[in-house]
Design a protein around this motif. Structure first.
Motif, short mmCIF file in Angstrom:
data_model
loop_
_atom_site.label_atom_id
_atom_site.label_comp_id
_atom_site.label_asym_id
_atom_site.label_seq_id
_atom_site.Cartn_x
_atom_site.Cartn_y
_atom_site.Cartn_z
N ARG A 1 0.83 -1.21 0.00
CA ARG A 1 0.00 0.00 0.00
C ARG A 1 0.87 1.27 0.00
O ARG A 1 0.58 2.23 -0.70
CB ARG A 1 -0.93 0.01 1.21
CG ARG A 1 -2.08 -0.99 1.11
CD ARG A 1 -2.97 -0.91 2.36
NE ARG A 1 -4.05 -1.88 2.34
CZ ARG A 1 -5.21 -1.69 1.74
NH1 ARG A 1 -5.45 -0.55 1.09
NH2 ARG A 1 -6.15 -2.62 1.77
N GLU A 2 1.92 1.24 0.80
CA GLU A 2 2.81 2.41 0.85
C GLU A 2 3.47 2.66 -0.49
O GLU A 2 3.58 3.81 -0.94
CB GLU A 2 3.89 2.18 1.92
CG GLU A 2 3.39 2.34 3.35
CD GLU A 2 4.54 2.27 4.33
OE1 GLU A 2 5.70 2.51 3.91
OE2 GLU A 2 4.28 1.98 5.52
N LEU A 3 3.91 1.60 -1.15
CA LEU A 3 4.62 1.75 -2.41
C LEU A 3 3.72 2.25 -3.55
O LEU A 3 4.21 2.81 -4.53
CB LEU A 3 5.27 0.41 -2.82
CG LEU A 3 6.43 -0.05 -1.95
CD1 LEU A 3 6.86 -1.46 -2.36
CD2 LEU A 3 7.61 0.91 -2.08
N THR A 4 2.42 2.04 -3.41
CA THR A 4 1.50 2.46 -4.47
C THR A 4 0.71 3.70 -4.10
O THR A 4 -0.16 4.13 -4.86
CB THR A 4 0.52 1.32 -4.81
OG1 THR A 4 -0.16 0.88 -3.61
CG2 THR A 4 1.24 0.14 -5.42
N ALA A 5 1.00 4.27 -2.94
CA ALA A 5 0.26 5.46 -2.49
C ALA A 5 0.58 6.66 -3.38
O ALA A 5 1.69 6.82 -3.88
CB ALA A 5 0.61 5.77 -1.05
#
Length: 391
Positions: free
Chosen positions: A387-391
């Motif tokens: 999720r962090e990498l695609t935020a």
């Protein structure tokens, strides 16, 4: 008692699971066999697991094995999880696991129908709906659930799954009937409607994959056969890992092991099991990097993962124990990765693995990006780092 340390376990993983560079192959069937079965809860996992273990294979090669050559078959099995299995393993999975699962699913769905309808004889309805759906599928050769529902009015029987609850939504029984037929080994999820990341499958009779149907095996023999394959791919490992992976009772695991020639080994304070003819040392391969997808069969093959996961679990697993996309270096997880909306493959190393590791991971990221092409996919079970990498 022979000792097998973490380094040797990681070397076995690299070679047996075709993750080291020299072990990789473009034979999709051999890749599936190397990890017993491919996880298929998320359709993309099947393809990306092959990508990580191949040299020049492309998504069309996986589709060919699944839908043209039909050497692989999609089915529910261990832990009520969807897998893609080599067809020669299907009778083993059916007798060891799927038959019991079919009985459980029939019971669950029957109780839901009883609770949410006024049908007087639910077992009779269930059996009649199954036979009618099977006949309709044999006539069509291939069909979606909606098409079968159109052919068989009984499949459109409406049920309130949670009577009196505000969240309940009346539904028909089509999916319940088809899932149970699939668990019984009578029908198969075939080619999807859409790309290789789609989960909207068309159904086919099992005879389209196995002309004579699924061979009937004694359950005890089938369980021993499955355990043998698991130990060859994932051993040495504690019996608790085997119990978790199969989803069987402790008694069934013990009986299956009793039918095999198994040796105990020291895993550094814990007792592991390995096939007695598989005690020869494994040479460590050259350092390797891999980007494994969410729910890949390698990290999902053991319950106790500390020897390759380290302390990275909170960032890479969801609350239900599903692993997200992971970055591997030389037999251990060192980070995670994701595909952004524009198609870019991004990753984050959660420890300093060195310059060689970072460069190798960059090369693997480029390979994964090429495999995706223009396809976009979000993991079904999302994890904190993804999720962090695609935020």
């Amino acid at each position: 008692m022979r000792s097998i340390d973490v380094a040797e376990r990681r070397a076995r993983l690299a070679v047996r699971h075709r993750l080291s560079l020299k072990a990789r192959t473009d034979d999709v069937l051999d890749i599936a066999r190397s990890v017993v079965v491919l996880h298929a809860t998320d359709p993309a996992t099947v393809f990306l697991s092959v990508a990580a273990r191949s040299v020049d294979a492309v998504p069309a090669a996986v589709e060919k094995a699944l839908y043209d050559d039909r050497t692989l078959l999609r089915m529910l099995a261990m832990r009520r999880t969807m897998f893609v299995a080599p067809t020669e393993l299907v009778p083993v999975l059916q007798a060891s696991t799927a038959n019991g699962l079919a009985a459980k699913q029939r019971g669950v769905y029957s109780r839901m129908i009883e609770r949410g309808s006024d049908i007087p004889d639910v077992p009779a309805l269930f059996a009649e709906a199954q036979e009618a759906a099977h006949r309709a599928l044999l006539a069509r050769g291939e069909a979606t659930g909606a098409q079968l529902g159109s052919d068989v009015p009984l499949l459109r029987t409406r049920v309130d799954p949670a009577p009196g609850k505000s969240y309940s939504r009346p539904t028909n029984i089509t999916t319940w009937i088809l899932v149970t037929l699939g668990c019984e080994g009578r029908i198969v999820r075939g080619r999807p409607n859409g790309s290789w990341v789609s989960s909207q499958y068309r159904w086919s009779p099992v005879e389209a994959w196995l002309p004579g149907g699924i061979e009937d095996l004694p359950a005890a023999e089938a369980r021993a056969g499955l355990v043998r394959r698991w130990l060859r791919a994932f051993g040495p490992a504690p019996a608790a890992d085997l119990k978790w992976w199969t989803g069987w009772s402790a008694g069934d695991v013990k009986k299956a092991l009793a039918l095999l020639d198994v040796a105990e080994v020291d895993l550094g304070g814990a007792t592991g099991l390995v096939l007695a003819d598989d005690l020869e040392p494994v040479s460590e391969p050259e350092p390797w990097a891999a980007l494994l997808p969410a729910l890949d069969p390698t990290p999902m093959g053991w319950q106790e993962r500390g020897w390759f996961l380290g302390g990275h679990g909170p960032m890479l697993f969801d609350r239900n124990g599903n692993i997200g996309p992971s970055v591997w270096w030389d037999g251990r997880i060192v980070g995670g990765w994701a595909q952004r909306g524009d198609g870019e493959i991004v990753f984050r190393l959660l420890e300093d693995a060195g310059a060689d590791a970072a460069a190798a991971v960059e090369r693997e990221a480029a390979r994964v990006a090429a495999w995706y092409g223009g396809v976009r996919s979000v993991p079904r079970f999302r994890t904190p780092l993804e999720r962090e990498l695609t935020a």
